[in-house]
Design an enzyme around this catalytic site. Structure first.
Site, PDB file in Angstrom:
ATOM      1  N   CYS A 125      45.379  33.961  40.224  1.00 24.90           N
ATOM      2  CA  CYS A 125      46.304  34.402  41.288  1.00 24.90           C
ATOM      3  C   CYS A 125      47.392  33.342  41.500  1.00 24.90           C
ATOM      4  O   CYS A 125      48.575  33.669  41.601  1.00 24.90           O
ATOM      5  CB  CYS A 125      45.560  34.626  42.596  1.00 24.90           C
ATOM      6  SG  CYS A 125      44.285  35.894  42.552  1.00 24.90           S
ATOM      7  N   CYS A 185      41.586  31.677  43.949  1.00 22.51           N
ATOM      8  CA  CYS A 185      41.713  32.377  42.661  1.00 22.51           C
ATOM      9  C   CYS A 185      42.747  31.686  41.767  1.00 22.51           C
ATOM     10  O   CYS A 185      43.946  31.765  42.033  1.00 22.51           O
ATOM     11  CB  CYS A 185      42.095  33.830  42.942  1.00 22.51           C
ATOM     12  SG  CYS A 185      42.573  34.774  41.483  1.00 22.51           S
TER      13      CYS A 185
END
Length: 106
Positions: free
Chosen positions: A34, A31
């Site tokens: 993230c 991600c």
């Protein structure tokens, strides 16, 4: 204090039974957003040590807790106080917004 990793097995002890408020960063290695907020969370963890604990839970490695809290998109930050979920921050945000969210939630 750097962010710590939690797992399905350690979640209850590390988060729900924590004496201080805990921010859980639900994330995954793949991600991009993230990874983008990771450094800001590390800095906030150092700056707010003793006031709040910040931990990371990899949703790919720990599907039980991710499912339990209905995590359908990441990054997702959840604040827990006294074993209860009290606030949620969805998606990536600049450090200043993350700090404001944490301060308003503790």
């Amino acid at each position: 204090m750097a962010t710590a990793k939690v797992s399905d097995k350690s979640f209850e002890q590390d988060v729900l039974k924590s004496a201080e408020p805990v921010v859980v960063d639900f994330w995954a290695e793949w991600c991009g957003p993230c990874r983008a907020i990771g450094p800001a969370l590390e800095e906030i963890s150092e700056e707010m040590a003793g006031k709040v604990k910040i931990v990371k839970l990899n949703v790919d490695e720990n599907p039980e807790i991710a499912t339990r809290f209905g995590i359908s998109a990441i990054p997702m930050l959840m604040m827990f106080k006294g074993g209860q979920h009290v606030a949620t921050q969805r998606g990536a945000a600049p450090k200043s917004k993350l700090v404001s969210w944490i301060e308003s939630s503790v």
